[in-house]
Design a protein around this motif. Structure first.
Motif, PDB file in Angstrom:
ATOM      1  N   ALA A   8      52.868  43.926  44.339  1.00  0.00           N
ATOM      2  CA  ALA A   8      52.675  43.625  42.912  1.00  0.00           C
ATOM      3  C   ALA A   8      51.271  43.089  42.652  1.00  0.00           C
ATOM      4  N   ALA A   9      50.805  42.178  43.505  1.00  0.00           N
ATOM      5  CA  ALA A   9      49.449  41.630  43.358  1.00  0.00           C
ATOM      6  C   ALA A   9      48.411  42.734  43.514  1.00  0.00           C
ATOM      7  N   ASP A  10      48.606  43.580  44.503  1.00  0.00           N
ATOM      8  CA  ASP A  10      47.684  44.683  44.760  1.00  0.00           C
ATOM      9  C   ASP A  10      47.664  45.659  43.587  1.00  0.00           C
ATOM     10  N   SER A  11      48.810  45.871  42.957  1.00  0.00           N
ATOM     11  CA  SER A  11      48.882  46.821  41.839  1.00  0.00           C
ATOM     12  C   SER A  11      48.053  46.358  40.645  1.00  0.00           C
ATOM     13  N   LYS A  12      47.796  45.062  40.559  1.00  0.00           N
ATOM     14  CA  LYS A  12      46.972  44.510  39.468  1.00  0.00           C
ATOM     15  C   LYS A  12      45.567  44.163  39.963  1.00  0.00           C
ATOM     16  N   ARG A  13      45.203  44.730  41.087  1.00  0.00           N
ATOM     17  CA  ARG A  13      43.866  44.603  41.655  1.00  0.00           C
ATOM     18  C   ARG A  13      43.490  43.170  42.038  1.00  0.00           C
ATOM     19  N   ALA A  14      44.470  42.419  42.542  1.00  0.00           N
ATOM     20  CA  ALA A  14      44.152  41.093  43.076  1.00  0.00           C
ATOM     21  C   ALA A  14      43.181  41.265  44.237  1.00  0.00           C
ATOM     22  N   VAL A  15      42.349  40.273  44.463  1.00  0.00           N
ATOM     23  CA  VAL A  15      41.283  40.342  45.454  1.00  0.00           C
ATOM     24  C   VAL A  15      41.632  39.475  46.656  1.00  0.00           C
ATOM     25  N   ASP A  16      41.245  39.947  47.839  1.00  0.00           N
ATOM     26  CA  ASP A  16      41.347  39.152  49.069  1.00  0.00           C
ATOM     27  C   ASP A  16      42.754  38.572  49.250  1.00  0.00           C
ATOM     28  N   ILE A  17      43.741  39.459  49.330  1.00  0.00           N
ATOM     29  CA  ILE A  17      45.134  39.058  49.475  1.00  0.00           C
ATOM     30  C   ILE A  17      45.391  38.658  50.933  1.00  0.00           C
ATOM     31  N   VAL A  18      45.909  37.440  51.110  1.00  0.00           N
ATOM     32  CA  VAL A  18      46.160  36.908  52.445  1.00  0.00           C
ATOM     33  C   VAL A  18      47.574  36.321  52.474  1.00  0.00           C
ATOM     34  N   ALA A  19      48.309  36.605  53.543  1.00  0.00           N
ATOM     35  CA  ALA A  19      49.637  36.010  53.723  1.00  0.00           C
ATOM     36  C   ALA A  19      49.618  35.164  54.989  1.00  0.00           C
ATOM     37  N   LEU A  20      50.150  33.953  54.880  1.00  0.00           N
ATOM     38  CA  LEU A  20      50.227  33.033  56.010  1.00  0.00           C
ATOM     39  C   LEU A  20      51.684  32.745  56.334  1.00  0.00           C
ATOM     40  N   CYS A  35      45.890  34.857  46.801  1.00  0.00           N
ATOM     41  CA  CYS A  35      45.027  35.932  46.325  1.00  0.00           C
ATOM     42  C   CYS A  35      44.154  35.406  45.192  1.00  0.00           C
ATOM     43  N   SER A  36      43.162  36.198  44.823  1.00  0.00           N
ATOM     44  CA  SER A  36      42.237  35.831  43.758  1.00  0.00           C
ATOM     45  C   SER A  36      42.223  36.922  42.700  1.00  0.00           C
ATOM     46  N   ALA A  37      41.749  36.535  41.519  1.00  0.00           N
ATOM     47  CA  ALA A  37      41.542  37.479  40.431  1.00  0.00           C
ATOM     48  C   ALA A  37      40.227  37.120  39.752  1.00  0.00           C
ATOM     49  N   ASN A  38      39.629  38.101  39.103  1.00  0.00           N
ATOM     50  CA  ASN A  38      38.274  37.924  38.579  1.00  0.00           C
ATOM     51  C   ASN A  38      38.192  37.319  37.183  1.00  0.00           C
ATOM     52  N   SER A  39      39.329  37.164  36.507  1.00  0.00           N
ATOM     53  CA  SER A  39      39.311  36.581  35.160  1.00  0.00           C
ATOM     54  C   SER A  39      40.663  35.931  34.874  1.00  0.00           C
ATOM     55  N   ASP A  40      40.695  35.096  33.853  1.00  0.00           N
ATOM     56  CA  ASP A  40      41.958  34.466  33.456  1.00  0.00           C
ATOM     57  C   ASP A  40      42.990  35.521  33.085  1.00  0.00           C
ATOM     58  N   ARG A  41      42.535  36.541  32.403  1.00  0.00           N
ATOM     59  CA  ARG A  41      43.434  37.630  31.990  1.00  0.00           C
ATOM     60  C   ARG A  41      44.039  38.348  33.201  1.00  0.00           C
ATOM     61  N   ILE A  43      44.347  37.046  36.233  1.00  0.00           N
ATOM     62  CA  ILE A  43      45.255  36.093  36.884  1.00  0.00           C
ATOM     63  C   ILE A  43      46.636  36.209  36.249  1.00  0.00           C
ATOM     64  N   ASN A  44      46.676  36.192  34.915  1.00  0.00           N
ATOM     65  CA  ASN A  44      47.958  36.301  34.216  1.00  0.00           C
ATOM     66  C   ASN A  44      48.654  37.620  34.502  1.00  0.00           C
ATOM     67  N   ALA A  45      47.887  38.708  34.587  1.00  0.00           N
ATOM     68  CA  ALA A  45      48.478  40.021  34.882  1.00  0.00           C
ATOM     69  C   ALA A  45      49.084  40.037  36.281  1.00  0.00           C
ATOM     70  N   VAL A  46      48.398  39.452  37.249  1.00  0.00           N
ATOM     71  CA  VAL A  46      48.907  39.391  38.627  1.00  0.00           C
ATOM     72  C   VAL A  46      50.182  38.555  38.669  1.00  0.00           C
ATOM     73  N   VAL A  47      50.154  37.395  38.027  1.00  0.00           N
ATOM     74  CA  VAL A  47      51.328  36.503  37.999  1.00  0.00           C
ATOM     75  C   VAL A  47      52.522  37.206  37.358  1.00  0.00           C
ATOM     76  N   GLU A  48      52.299  37.827  36.217  1.00  0.00           N
ATOM     77  CA  GLU A  48      53.389  38.524  35.509  1.00  0.00           C
ATOM     78  C   GLU A  48      53.961  39.654  36.358  1.00  0.00           C
ATOM     79  N   ALA A  49      53.091  40.415  37.018  1.00  0.00           N
ATOM     80  CA  ALA A  49      53.555  41.535  37.851  1.00  0.00           C
ATOM     81  C   ALA A  49      54.410  41.033  39.007  1.00  0.00           C
ATOM     82  N   ILE A  50      53.977  39.970  39.654  1.00  0.00           N
ATOM     83  CA  ILE A  50      54.737  39.425  40.783  1.00  0.00           C
ATOM     84  C   ILE A  50      56.097  38.922  40.310  1.00  0.00           C
TER      85      ILE A  50
END
Length: 112
Positions: A8-20, A35-41, A43-50
């Motif tokens: 889900a994070a990858d589908s919204k182009r989240a950056v540098d996805i790491v799982a520990l 993971c990281s995102a490049n803008s507030d918008r 970030i919200n898209a990644v959160v909503e998708a997950i």
């Protein structure tokens, strides 16, 4: 649960996805997804998708923190804690270093 969140994070182009795998070093959860995102918008898209994908798969979203602030959002899924950061916040908090005793999970097969 982890695979769903990664995809889900990858589908919204989240950056540098790491799982520990924090199961041996923390009582909080078995896994952290960072993971990281490049803008507030974004970030919200990644959160909503997950959250949407996890709920579709009958995973309960226990708690979400920071959604209104937009720089660091935490999603508590029980055995999985997801951290979605702005780039600057991620550098500042550096969770990967803080939890450096936790081994990385190989998620390459789940990324496009």
């Amino acid at each position: 649960m982890l695979e769903i969140a990664v995809k889900a994070a990858d589908s919204k182009r989240a950056v540098d996805i790491v799982a520990l795998d924090v199961s041996e070093v923390s009582l909080l959860a078995d896994y952290f997804l960072i993971c990281s995102a490049n803008s507030d918008r974004q970030i919200n898209a990644v959160v909503e998708a997950i959250m949407e994908k996890e709920e579709e798969n009958q995973v309960e979203v226990k708690r979400v923190e920071g959604k209104d602030g937009g720089k660091w959002v935490l999603i508590d899924l029980g055995d999985l804690i997801v951290h979605v950061f702005s780039n600057s916040e991620r550098e500042f908090y550096n969770l990967e270093k803080l939890w450096s005793d936790a081994p990385l999970v190989n998620i390459e097969a789940w990324l496009d």
